[in-house]
Design a protein around this motif. Structure first.
Motif, PDB file in Angstrom:
ATOM      1  N   LEU B  52       0.830  -1.209   0.000  1.00  0.00           N
ATOM      2  CA  LEU B  52       0.000   0.000   0.000  1.00  0.00           C
ATOM      3  C   LEU B  52       0.864   1.258   0.000  1.00  0.00           C
ATOM      4  O   LEU B  52       0.575   2.229  -0.707  1.00  0.00           O
ATOM      5  CB  LEU B  52      -0.908  -0.018   1.238  1.00  0.00           C
ATOM      6  CG  LEU B  52      -1.818   1.173   1.457  1.00  0.00           C
ATOM      7  CD1 LEU B  52      -2.836   1.303   0.326  1.00  0.00           C
ATOM      8  CD2 LEU B  52      -2.531   1.058   2.806  1.00  0.00           C
ATOM      9  N   LEU B  55       2.162   3.024  -3.178  1.00  0.00           N
ATOM     10  CA  LEU B  55       1.275   3.835  -4.019  1.00  0.00           C
ATOM     11  C   LEU B  55       1.455   5.314  -3.716  1.00  0.00           C
ATOM     12  O   LEU B  55       1.811   5.696  -2.594  1.00  0.00           O
ATOM     13  CB  LEU B  55      -0.186   3.463  -3.768  1.00  0.00           C
ATOM     14  CG  LEU B  55      -0.616   2.033  -4.042  1.00  0.00           C
ATOM     15  CD1 LEU B  55      -2.134   1.903  -3.831  1.00  0.00           C
ATOM     16  CD2 LEU B  55      -0.233   1.601  -5.441  1.00  0.00           C
ATOM     17  N   GLN B  60      -3.475   5.768  -3.098  1.00  0.00           N
ATOM     18  CA  GLN B  60      -3.894   5.248  -1.786  1.00  0.00           C
ATOM     19  C   GLN B  60      -5.320   5.706  -1.470  1.00  0.00           C
ATOM     20  O   GLN B  60      -6.136   4.912  -0.972  1.00  0.00           O
ATOM     21  CB  GLN B  60      -2.955   5.755  -0.682  1.00  0.00           C
ATOM     22  CG  GLN B  60      -1.566   5.150  -0.724  1.00  0.00           C
ATOM     23  CD  GLN B  60      -0.622   5.818   0.266  1.00  0.00           C
ATOM     24  OE1 GLN B  60      -1.037   6.523   1.185  1.00  0.00           O
ATOM     25  NE2 GLN B  60       0.674   5.602   0.074  1.00  0.00           N
ATOM     26  N   ALA B  61      -5.608   6.969  -1.757  1.00  0.00           N
ATOM     27  CA  ALA B  61      -6.946   7.488  -1.475  1.00  0.00           C
ATOM     28  C   ALA B  61      -7.994   6.801  -2.345  1.00  0.00           C
ATOM     29  O   ALA B  61      -9.107   6.495  -1.880  1.00  0.00           O
ATOM     30  CB  ALA B  61      -6.980   9.001  -1.688  1.00  0.00           C
ATOM     31  N   LEU B  64      -8.691   3.401  -0.898  1.00  0.00           N
ATOM     32  CA  LEU B  64      -9.578   3.516   0.262  1.00  0.00           C
ATOM     33  C   LEU B  64     -11.022   3.728  -0.174  1.00  0.00           C
ATOM     34  O   LEU B  64     -11.948   3.089   0.351  1.00  0.00           O
ATOM     35  CB  LEU B  64      -9.101   4.691   1.130  1.00  0.00           C
ATOM     36  CG  LEU B  64      -9.958   5.038   2.339  1.00  0.00           C
ATOM     37  CD1 LEU B  64      -9.899   3.925   3.378  1.00  0.00           C
ATOM     38  CD2 LEU B  64      -9.496   6.358   2.962  1.00  0.00           C
ATOM     39  N   VAL B  68     -14.056   1.133   0.678  1.00  0.00           N
ATOM     40  CA  VAL B  68     -15.241   1.568   1.427  1.00  0.00           C
ATOM     41  C   VAL B  68     -16.505   1.333   0.598  1.00  0.00           C
ATOM     42  O   VAL B  68     -17.550   0.943   1.137  1.00  0.00           O
ATOM     43  CB  VAL B  68     -15.089   3.042   1.856  1.00  0.00           C
ATOM     44  CG1 VAL B  68     -16.405   3.601   2.378  1.00  0.00           C
ATOM     45  CG2 VAL B  68     -14.001   3.176   2.924  1.00  0.00           C
ATOM     46  N   GLU B  71     -17.327  -2.332   0.879  1.00  0.00           N
ATOM     47  CA  GLU B  71     -17.817  -2.586   2.243  1.00  0.00           C
ATOM     48  C   GLU B  71     -19.256  -2.104   2.404  1.00  0.00           C
ATOM     49  O   GLU B  71     -20.109  -2.822   2.937  1.00  0.00           O
ATOM     50  CB  GLU B  71     -16.895  -1.882   3.252  1.00  0.00           C
ATOM     51  CG  GLU B  71     -17.407  -1.978   4.675  1.00  0.00           C
ATOM     52  CD  GLU B  71     -16.444  -1.409   5.710  1.00  0.00           C
ATOM     53  OE1 GLU B  71     -15.259  -1.769   5.683  1.00  0.00           O
ATOM     54  OE2 GLU B  71     -16.899  -0.619   6.570  1.00  0.00           O
ATOM     55  N   ARG B  72     -19.535  -0.890   1.951  1.00  0.00           N
ATOM     56  CA  ARG B  72     -20.882  -0.315   2.094  1.00  0.00           C
ATOM     57  C   ARG B  72     -21.922  -1.150   1.350  1.00  0.00           C
ATOM     58  O   ARG B  72     -23.018  -1.410   1.865  1.00  0.00           O
ATOM     59  CB  ARG B  72     -20.897   1.104   1.521  1.00  0.00           C
ATOM     60  CG  ARG B  72     -20.292   2.130   2.419  1.00  0.00           C
ATOM     61  CD  ARG B  72     -21.211   3.376   2.548  1.00  0.00           C
ATOM     62  NE  ARG B  72     -20.701   4.203   3.628  1.00  0.00           N
ATOM     63  CZ  ARG B  72     -19.817   5.196   3.461  1.00  0.00           C
ATOM     64  NH1 ARG B  72     -19.387   5.510   2.255  1.00  0.00           N
ATOM     65  NH2 ARG B  72     -19.406   5.895   4.500  1.00  0.00           N
ATOM     66  N   LEU B  85     -11.551  -6.970   6.439  1.00  0.00           N
ATOM     67  CA  LEU B  85     -10.678  -6.396   5.412  1.00  0.00           C
ATOM     68  C   LEU B  85      -9.262  -6.897   5.645  1.00  0.00           C
ATOM     69  O   LEU B  85      -8.800  -6.921   6.787  1.00  0.00           O
ATOM     70  CB  LEU B  85     -10.658  -4.863   5.513  1.00  0.00           C
ATOM     71  CG  LEU B  85     -11.997  -4.131   5.420  1.00  0.00           C
ATOM     72  CD1 LEU B  85     -11.795  -2.644   5.731  1.00  0.00           C
ATOM     73  CD2 LEU B  85     -12.604  -4.300   4.038  1.00  0.00           C
ATOM     74  N   TRP B  97      -6.828  -6.596  -1.913  1.00  0.00           N
ATOM     75  CA  TRP B  97      -7.528  -6.509  -0.628  1.00  0.00           C
ATOM     76  C   TRP B  97      -8.672  -7.515  -0.601  1.00  0.00           C
ATOM     77  O   TRP B  97      -9.501  -7.550  -1.511  1.00  0.00           O
ATOM     78  CB  TRP B  97      -8.107  -5.111  -0.433  1.00  0.00           C
ATOM     79  CG  TRP B  97      -7.095  -4.098  -0.044  1.00  0.00           C
ATOM     80  CD1 TRP B  97      -6.302  -3.358  -0.868  1.00  0.00           C
ATOM     81  CD2 TRP B  97      -6.757  -3.704   1.291  1.00  0.00           C
ATOM     82  NE1 TRP B  97      -5.500  -2.536  -0.127  1.00  0.00           N
ATOM     83  CE2 TRP B  97      -5.754  -2.723   1.200  1.00  0.00           C
ATOM     84  CE3 TRP B  97      -7.220  -4.081   2.559  1.00  0.00           C
ATOM     85  CZ2 TRP B  97      -5.193  -2.111   2.319  1.00  0.00           C
ATOM     86  CZ3 TRP B  97      -6.661  -3.489   3.665  1.00  0.00           C
ATOM     87  CH2 TRP B  97      -5.665  -2.518   3.551  1.00  0.00           C
TER      88      TRP B  97
END
Lengths: 147, 147
Positions: B52, B55, B60-61, B64, B68, B71-72, B85, B97
């Motif tokens: 990670l 990057l 990286q952002a 993320l 997310v 996940e949501r 995760l 991931w």
């Protein structure tokens, strides 16, 4: 959404959860006491929140920056074979990230540390690291302070 | 820094790595074929990068945001007990991931899916989900497209 069905208080709300290496606003980093994996850190949210997606975008970004800071410090100090990152929370549904420096010689590699041991390691893992745990903690704390 | 010592090509460079659910610029999401954990997705970087922290901050952002989003979608569709995760890459040091919806009734809960089975599950896990895998894939893809 909580996995907890008991009335037991959350251990990450009531205890530091390990040897505290760094505290910042809303987060802390501890080192776990794990003989097999001495370079095992946890990034813990101070608030009791279960999932990454429960955080605001700003808090998610802060979480990422802190994770990367720990990862970078471990890589710079130890030159590990691989970094392992994980957020489970099945037992303690309070957001915490495992950040673990892994080595091709460690007891479980290439399995996750939660998997099956592959070998016994002598001398102990901590003696194979290229710095002391005190030095490692200091490097991790410095990286977090700068993040 | 690579864990690979063989000349074998990286399987995430040469194959999709599973059932492709979504492709975006630089990233893809696949669903693993896992009977015990049917809601098991992987976010895979297209480029061969191990960690990670390799990057750029922008990448990286993006990582993320995509994590997310998956996940949501899983939380909204399945109401799982917990999301897990993880990024290991010990066997395949190419950033990916694992995003897994976990349930208190699943075969390994509260252990990680890489840990020890706790029970056998009948009827099979896929029949216990509150939607079909096709519906789940569509929801995950829609969330990623909007991320």
């Amino acid at each position: 959404m909580s996995a907890s069905t008991s009335a037991a208080p959350c251990e990450l709300c009531t205890t530091p959860g390990g040897h505290v290496v760094w505290r910042g606003e809303g987060w802390r980093v501890i080192r776990a006491a794990d003989e097999l994996f001495p370079a095992f850190y946890r990034l813990i949210l101070d608030r009791h929140v279960a999932e990454l997606s429960d955080l605001s975008p700003e808090d998610q970004a802060r979480c990422l920056a802190l994770l990367v800071a720990v990862e970078r410090a471990l890589r710079q100090q130890l030159r590990p074979t691989k970094i392992n990152l994980a957020a489970f929370g099945n037992m303690v549904p309070h957001l915490h990230w495992h950040v673990i420096a892994r080595f091709s010689w460690d007891s479980h590699f290439p399995q996750p540390v939660w998997g099956t041991a592959q070998r016994s390691v002598q001398p102990p893992a901590v003696q194979r690291l290229s710095c002391t745990l005190d030095q490692l903690d200091a490097a991790v704390a410095a990286a977090l302070e700068a993040a």
